[in-house]
Design a protein around this motif. Structure first.
Motif, PDB file in Angstrom:
ATOM      1  N   ILE A 195     -30.719 -12.816  37.123  1.00 44.50           N
ATOM      2  CA  ILE A 195     -29.881 -12.283  36.043  1.00 44.50           C
ATOM      3  C   ILE A 195     -30.357 -10.872  35.733  1.00 44.50           C
ATOM      4  N   THR A 196     -29.426  -9.933  35.740  1.00 43.55           N
ATOM      5  CA  THR A 196     -29.780  -8.546  35.454  1.00 43.55           C
ATOM      6  C   THR A 196     -28.878  -7.981  34.353  1.00 43.55           C
ATOM      7  N   ILE A 197     -29.437  -7.062  33.583  1.00 47.78           N
ATOM      8  CA  ILE A 197     -28.645  -6.270  32.653  1.00 47.78           C
ATOM      9  C   ILE A 197     -28.653  -4.859  33.207  1.00 47.78           C
ATOM     10  N   ASN A 198     -27.479  -4.405  33.626  1.00 52.72           N
ATOM     11  CA  ASN A 198     -27.362  -3.208  34.460  1.00 52.72           C
ATOM     12  C   ASN A 198     -28.238  -3.417  35.691  1.00 52.72           C
ATOM     13  N   THR A 199     -29.352  -2.745  35.810  1.00 55.65           N
ATOM     14  CA  THR A 199     -30.198  -2.936  37.002  1.00 55.65           C
ATOM     15  C   THR A 199     -31.541  -3.565  36.668  1.00 55.65           C
ATOM     16  N   THR A 200     -31.728  -3.997  35.423  1.00 59.53           N
ATOM     17  CA  THR A 200     -33.013  -4.557  35.001  1.00 59.53           C
ATOM     18  C   THR A 200     -32.945  -6.072  34.972  1.00 59.53           C
ATOM     19  N   THR A 201     -33.883  -6.705  35.648  1.00 59.13           N
ATOM     20  CA  THR A 201     -33.934  -8.166  35.691  1.00 59.13           C
ATOM     21  C   THR A 201     -34.429  -8.717  34.359  1.00 59.13           C
ATOM     22  N   ILE A 202     -33.747  -9.734  33.853  1.00 57.22           N
ATOM     23  CA  ILE A 202     -34.158 -10.379  32.612  1.00 57.22           C
ATOM     24  C   ILE A 202     -34.414 -11.862  32.865  1.00 57.22           C
ATOM     25  N   THR A 203     -35.069 -12.507  31.906  1.00 65.11           N
ATOM     26  CA  THR A 203     -35.468 -13.900  32.062  1.00 65.11           C
ATOM     27  C   THR A 203     -34.418 -14.838  31.488  1.00 65.11           C
ATOM     28  N   ARG A 204     -34.093 -15.840  32.248  1.00 60.64           N
ATOM     29  CA  ARG A 204     -33.106 -16.834  31.811  1.00 60.64           C
ATOM     30  C   ARG A 204     -33.543 -17.478  30.500  1.00 60.64           C
ATOM     31  N   GLY A 205     -32.606 -17.526  29.520  1.00 59.35           N
ATOM     32  CA  GLY A 205     -32.849 -18.230  28.272  1.00 59.35           C
ATOM     33  C   GLY A 205     -33.732 -17.511  27.273  1.00 59.35           C
ATOM     34  N   LEU A 206     -34.140 -16.282  27.574  1.00 57.89           N
ATOM     35  CA  LEU A 206     -34.986 -15.531  26.647  1.00 57.89           C
ATOM     36  C   LEU A 206     -34.129 -14.618  25.779  1.00 57.89           C
ATOM     37  N   ASN A 207     -34.448 -14.523  24.484  1.00 61.19           N
ATOM     38  CA  ASN A 207     -33.694 -13.670  23.573  1.00 61.19           C
ATOM     39  C   ASN A 207     -34.129 -12.210  23.719  1.00 61.19           C
ATOM     40  N   TYR A 208     -33.131 -11.313  23.772  1.00 62.11           N
ATOM     41  CA  TYR A 208     -33.404  -9.885  23.906  1.00 62.11           C
ATOM     42  C   TYR A 208     -32.645  -9.114  22.825  1.00 62.11           C
ATOM     43  N   THR A 209     -33.307  -8.078  22.283  1.00 62.26           N
ATOM     44  CA  THR A 209     -32.637  -7.121  21.413  1.00 62.26           C
ATOM     45  C   THR A 209     -32.273  -5.920  22.267  1.00 62.26           C
ATOM     46  N   ILE A 210     -30.978  -5.670  22.416  1.00 59.42           N
ATOM     47  CA  ILE A 210     -30.483  -4.647  23.344  1.00 59.42           C
ATOM     48  C   ILE A 210     -29.820  -3.532  22.542  1.00 59.42           C
ATOM     49  N   GLY A 211     -30.096  -2.304  22.928  1.00 59.58           N
ATOM     50  CA  GLY A 211     -29.567  -1.155  22.213  1.00 59.58           C
ATOM     51  C   GLY A 211     -28.056  -1.062  22.274  1.00 59.58           C
ATOM     52  N   ALA A 212     -27.485  -0.324  21.323  1.00 56.51           N
ATOM     53  CA  ALA A 212     -26.031  -0.169  21.263  1.00 56.51           C
ATOM     54  C   ALA A 212     -25.501   0.491  22.530  1.00 56.51           C
ATOM     55  N   GLY A 213     -24.356   0.016  22.983  1.00 54.49           N
ATOM     56  CA  GLY A 213     -23.738   0.556  24.189  1.00 54.49           C
ATOM     57  C   GLY A 213     -22.995  -0.533  24.935  1.00 54.49           C
ATOM     58  N   ASN A 214     -22.512  -0.196  26.104  1.00 54.16           N
ATOM     59  CA  ASN A 214     -21.801  -1.140  26.970  1.00 54.16           C
ATOM     60  C   ASN A 214     -22.698  -1.491  28.154  1.00 54.16           C
ATOM     61  N   TRP A 215     -22.848  -2.777  28.383  1.00 53.65           N
ATOM     62  CA  TRP A 215     -23.788  -3.265  29.395  1.00 53.65           C
ATOM     63  C   TRP A 215     -23.098  -4.260  30.326  1.00 53.65           C
ATOM     64  N   ASN A 216     -23.595  -4.340  31.554  1.00 51.63           N
ATOM     65  CA  ASN A 216     -23.122  -5.319  32.533  1.00 51.63           C
ATOM     66  C   ASN A 216     -24.202  -6.365  32.758  1.00 51.63           C
ATOM     67  N   ILE A 217     -23.852  -7.628  32.523  1.00 47.72           N
ATOM     68  CA  ILE A 217     -24.772  -8.732  32.781  1.00 47.72           C
ATOM     69  C   ILE A 217     -24.297  -9.423  34.065  1.00 47.72           C
ATOM     70  N   THR A 218     -25.191  -9.500  35.049  1.00 47.11           N
ATOM     71  CA  THR A 218     -24.800 -10.001  36.369  1.00 47.11           C
ATOM     72  C   THR A 218     -25.674 -11.180  36.782  1.00 47.11           C
ATOM     73  N   TRP A 219     -25.024 -12.246  37.247  1.00 44.21           N
ATOM     74  CA  TRP A 219     -25.708 -13.407  37.813  1.00 44.21           C
ATOM     75  C   TRP A 219     -25.497 -13.369  39.332  1.00 44.21           C
ATOM     76  N   THR A 220     -26.549 -13.399  40.088  1.00 47.01           N
ATOM     77  CA  THR A 220     -26.429 -13.400  41.548  1.00 47.01           C
ATOM     78  C   THR A 220     -27.311 -14.494  42.140  1.00 47.01           C
ATOM     79  N   MET A 221     -26.820 -15.066  43.250  1.00 48.61           N
ATOM     80  CA  MET A 221     -27.575 -16.095  43.951  1.00 48.61           C
ATOM     81  C   MET A 221     -27.326 -15.916  45.449  1.00 48.61           C
ATOM     82  N   PRO A 222     -28.365 -15.748  46.244  1.00 53.02           N
ATOM     83  CA  PRO A 222     -28.166 -15.553  47.681  1.00 53.02           C
ATOM     84  C   PRO A 222     -27.705 -16.841  48.363  1.00 53.02           C
ATOM     85  N   SER A 223     -27.144 -16.690  49.501  1.00 47.61           N
ATOM     86  CA  SER A 223     -26.685 -17.855  50.268  1.00 47.61           C
ATOM     87  C   SER A 223     -27.849 -18.502  51.008  1.00 47.61           C
ATOM     88  N   ASN A 224     -27.623 -19.714  51.434  1.00 48.53           N
ATOM     89  CA  ASN A 224     -28.567 -20.364  52.349  1.00 48.53           C
ATOM     90  C   ASN A 224     -27.762 -21.073  53.438  1.00 48.53           C
TER      91      ASN A 224
END
Length: 203
Positions: free
Chosen positions: A40-69
């Motif tokens: 899970i990333t916010i823009n390009t920064t990886t964040i921890t699943r289920g952890l609360n974050y205080t994020i500055g004002a603005g527009n952000w992209n939250i992305t979930w990615t999972m590689p194939s197997n």
């Protein structure tokens, strides 16, 4: 054919884009069964699943990615996060009172205040004055003085302002008269007067 992963991305527990106001916290997580590690990333920064974050004002992209197997295809989903600026709360006081003020000359005025965020400046008649300093206003007549409490915001807080007023009324003349206590009509007397009002001496 590879199977499709069955996970549901969540922002603050909701499977959708999210809008909050700073400093409300944001929690990115997911439910379902993942076959490989989910990032899970916010823009390009990886964040921890289920952890609360205080994020500055603005527009952000939250992305979930999972590689194939070998058996499951890759997965990617993106939500939009909008964090709006908050409005600071201004405490504006005149002589310690959170309201307009009426005084009688030469009583002094103390304009003070505070803000929950940003930088507070206090102006009287467009002139910057010091916070919590005593001032004597008006010499004659009844005058309304406007005090502007202005807060300069920042990335996370908007600008804000509050106006309050001081009404300065004229003081009542105070003085005394003394002289000859008892005289006969036609006899010159000696009468003297004095005035005790500060800032006035026309007797």
């Amino acid at each position: 054919t590879k199977a499709i992963p069955t996970i549901i991305p969540l922002l603050n527990g909701v499977n959708f884009n999210l809008a909050v106001t700073y400093p409300q916290q944001v929690n990115a997580s997911f439910t379902g069964t993942n076959q490989t590690a989910v990032s899970i990333t916010i823009n390009t920064t990886t964040i921890t699943r289920g952890l609360n974050y205080t994020i500055g004002a603005g527009n952000w992209n939250i992305t979930w990615t999972m590689p194939s197997n070998q058996n499951y295809s890759s997965y990617i989903t993106q939500f939009n996060l909008t964090v709006s600026q908050a409005t600071p709360t201004i405490t504006a006081l005149l002589n310690g009172i959170y309201n307009n003020l009426t005084i009688t000359y030469p009583q002094q005025v103390n304009a003070s205040g505070s803000t929950t965020a940003g930088t507070l400046n206090i102006y009287r008649g467009g002139v910057l004055i010091s916070n919590s300093l005593n001032y004597t206003l008006g010499v004659s007549g009844a005058n309304n003085y406007q005090f502007d409490y202005n807060v300069s915001g920042n990335q996370n807080y908007t600008d804000a302002y509050k106006l309050i007023y001081t009404n300065v009324t004229q003081a009542r003349l105070l003085g005394s008269i003394s002289g000859t206590s008892s005289i006969t009509y036609g006899t010159a007397g000696n009468v003297q007067g004095s005035e005790t009002n500060a800032g006035d001496g026309d007797i």
